[in-house]
Design an enzyme around this catalytic site. Structure first.
Site, PDB file in Angstrom:
ATOM      1  N   GLU A 147      24.873 -48.520   6.543  1.00 53.04           N
ATOM      2  CA  GLU A 147      25.267 -47.758   5.356  1.00 53.04           C
ATOM      3  C   GLU A 147      25.413 -48.573   4.055  1.00 53.04           C
ATOM      4  O   GLU A 147      26.463 -48.592   3.431  1.00 53.04           O
ATOM      5  CB  GLU A 147      26.570 -46.992   5.656  1.00 53.04           C
ATOM      6  CG  GLU A 147      26.439 -46.105   6.887  1.00 53.04           C
ATOM      7  CD  GLU A 147      27.735 -45.428   7.320  1.00 53.04           C
ATOM      8  OE1 GLU A 147      28.778 -45.680   6.707  1.00 53.04           O
ATOM      9  OE2 GLU A 147      27.689 -44.647   8.285  1.00 53.04           O
ATOM     10  N   GLU A 252      22.088 -41.633  15.991  1.00 51.38           N
ATOM     11  CA  GLU A 252      23.401 -40.990  16.191  1.00 51.38           C
ATOM     12  C   GLU A 252      23.266 -39.472  16.110  1.00 51.38           C
ATOM     13  O   GLU A 252      24.066 -38.787  15.476  1.00 51.38           O
ATOM     14  CB  GLU A 252      24.401 -41.508  15.134  1.00 51.38           C
ATOM     15  CG  GLU A 252      24.520 -43.013  15.111  1.00 51.38           C
ATOM     16  CD  GLU A 252      25.545 -43.549  14.121  1.00 51.38           C
ATOM     17  OE1 GLU A 252      26.391 -42.775  13.635  1.00 51.38           O
ATOM     18  OE2 GLU A 252      25.496 -44.761  13.831  1.00 51.38           O
TER      19      GLU A 252
HETATM   20  C1  XIL Z   1      32.483 -42.821  14.664  1.00 47.25           C
HETATM   21  C2  XIL Z   1      33.017 -42.681  16.092  1.00 47.25           C
HETATM   22  O1  XIL Z   1      32.237 -41.717  16.762  1.00 47.25           O
HETATM   23  C3  XIL Z   1      34.469 -42.270  16.080  1.00 47.25           C
HETATM   24  O2  XIL Z   1      34.995 -42.308  17.397  1.00 47.25           O
HETATM   25  C4  XIL Z   1      35.276 -43.204  15.170  1.00 47.25           C
HETATM   26  O3  XIL Z   1      36.599 -42.727  15.082  1.00 47.25           O
HETATM   27  C5  XIL Z   1      34.667 -43.296  13.797  1.00 47.25           C
HETATM   28  O4  XIL Z   1      33.308 -43.675  13.894  1.00 47.25           O
HETATM   29  N1  XIL Z   1      28.442 -43.421  11.579  1.00 47.25           N
HETATM   30  C6  XIL Z   1      28.478 -44.490  12.436  1.00 47.25           C
HETATM   31  C7  XIL Z   1      29.349 -44.443  13.647  1.00 47.25           C
HETATM   32  O5  XIL Z   1      27.696 -45.437  12.270  1.00 47.25           O
HETATM   33  O6  XIL Z   1      29.830 -45.701  14.007  1.00 47.25           O
HETATM   34  C8  XIL Z   1      30.499 -43.488  13.459  1.00 47.25           C
HETATM   35  O7  XIL Z   1      31.192 -43.377  14.705  1.00 47.25           O
HETATM   36  C9  XIL Z   1      30.008 -42.140  12.980  1.00 47.25           C
HETATM   37  C10 XIL Z   1      29.307 -42.265  11.658  1.00 47.25           C
END
Ligand code: XIL
Length: 359
Positions: A147, A252
């Site tokens: 990011e 994701e």
């Molecule tokens: C999220 C997790 O799923 C949660 O459990 C945590 O509380 C916060 O982070 N982008 C990303 C991930 O790259 O690491 C994030 O994961 C979601 C958004």
């Protein structure tokens, strides 16, 4: 008894997305520490059976793995990597440098003031060298940077950017490559489908490659909603990344079925709870469920169409019970974005995805 028997026979015969997409891309899942530790054995079994790749949902992030200077918490990450090896799954490291989920200590000195560029660069070097070095040869690739850009393509005003400027990106890729020259290295972000952001990422990737840095793929988080991104925006982003000469990873993936006040995935954003924003506590109406299914299949079809450049499709979680979206961007809602429901049952949409994969 008879029912139990029937269920297990049915399970044995069931095809998985892994076998259906063989030769096209890996099917991954984000796992949490409880799942690795077998707290709920049904979840652990699903992870092993239904996925060919895993990524740690939290335990490798700077805040968890490196909570204080010179103090590392390896326990959960060690178990996570060993879990993947035992089950012959491809292991991805997430993530080395990110403005979220990182200890404040990283950026400040003993007086609480911002550290100098030299100190921050050295801390990045130590962090990346320790983490990547520990799992050298065992982790296939790393989300080196998460990011960097805002949706309009400008650099995010993070502490890394404030102290080191744009060069922090290069440093991260350099240190990761030095720590494990054979590991794949990725740039990861959300809303990669936004045209200006996608262009900025592509420019960055091309620039890094022209200067000789290793970068293998762009990870598109693909946290999606019911109406955004559009199919066309998503396809265009895949085309642009392909043209830049790197692979695409869907890192994701989830499609929230709930109304959203916010299109991004910056985890520090949070909105107040209201009942109107949480409409499906008693279940999802059939018409909405059909809409969600169609959207999942449309997007999955797109990933299949671009399978020559899409190397992996990872879902950000396992069941509707465990998805982070129940608490983001509003806490305490009931979302339904995963491939498995709240009873750990595979959703019908998976069978459709399997059928599509064979064509
Ligand atoms: C999220 C997790 O799923 C949660 O459990 C945590 O509380 C916060 O982070 N982008 C990303 C991930 O790259 O690491 C994030 O994961 C979601 C958004």
């Amino acid at each position: 008894m008879a029912i139990v028997l029937l269920t297990s026979v049915h399970t044995m015969a069931q095809k998985t997305l892994v076998t259906a997409t063989k030769g096209k891309f890996l099917i991954g899942v984000a796992v949490n520490a409880q799942q690795v530790n077998g707290v709920n054995p049904i979840e652990t079994e699903l992870i092993v059976k239904e996925f060919s790749a895993i990524v740690a949902e939290n335990c490798m992030k700077p805040q968890t793995i490196h909570p204080e200077e010179n103090k590392y918490n390896w326990n959960d990450a060690d178990k996570f990597v060993a879990f993947g090896e035992k089950n012959k799954q491809i292991v991805t490291g997430h993530c080395l440098i990110w403005h979220s989920q990182i200890g404040r200590w990283f950026f400040i000195d003993a007086d609480g003031k911002d550290v100098t560029p030299e100190v921050l660069k050295e801390r990045m070097r130590q962090h990346i060298t320790a983490v990547v070095g520990r799992y050298k040869g065992r982790v296939k690739g790393w989300d080196v940077i998460n990011e960097v850009f805002e949706d309009d393509g400008t650099y995010r005003d993070s502490k890394f950017y404030q102290i080191l400027g744009k060069d922090y990106v290069k440093f991260a890729f350099q240190f990761a490559h030095e720590a494990d020259p054979n590991a794949e290295l990725y740039y990861n972000d959300y809303n990669v489908e936004k045209p200006a952001k996608c262009d900025a990422i592509v420019e960055l990737v091309k620039g890094l490659r022209a200067e000789g840095y290793r970068i293998d793929a762009v990870g598109s988080q693909a946290h999606m909603h019911m109406n955004s991104p559009t199919f066309d925006e998503t396809e265009t982003s895949l085309k642009k990344i392909k043209a830049a000469g790197v692979k695409v990873l869907i890192t994701e993936w989830d499609i929230s079925i709930l109304p959203s006040p916010y299109e991004g995935a910056n985890i520090s954003v949070n909105f107040k709870y209201s009942k109107e924003m949480d409409p499906y506590r008693e279940g999802v109406p059939d018409s909405i469920q059909q809409k969600w299914n169609k959207r999942m299949l449309d997007m999955f079809g797109l990933f299949l169409k671009y399978n020559e450049v899409v190397d992996r499709v990872t879902i950000w979680g396992l069941t509707d019970n465990t998805t982070w979206l129940n608490n983001f961007p509003i806490r305490g809602r009931k979302d339904y974005p995963m491939l498995f429901d709240r009873n750990n049952q595979r959703k019908p949409v998976v069978d459709e995805m399997i059928k599509m994969s064979k064509i």
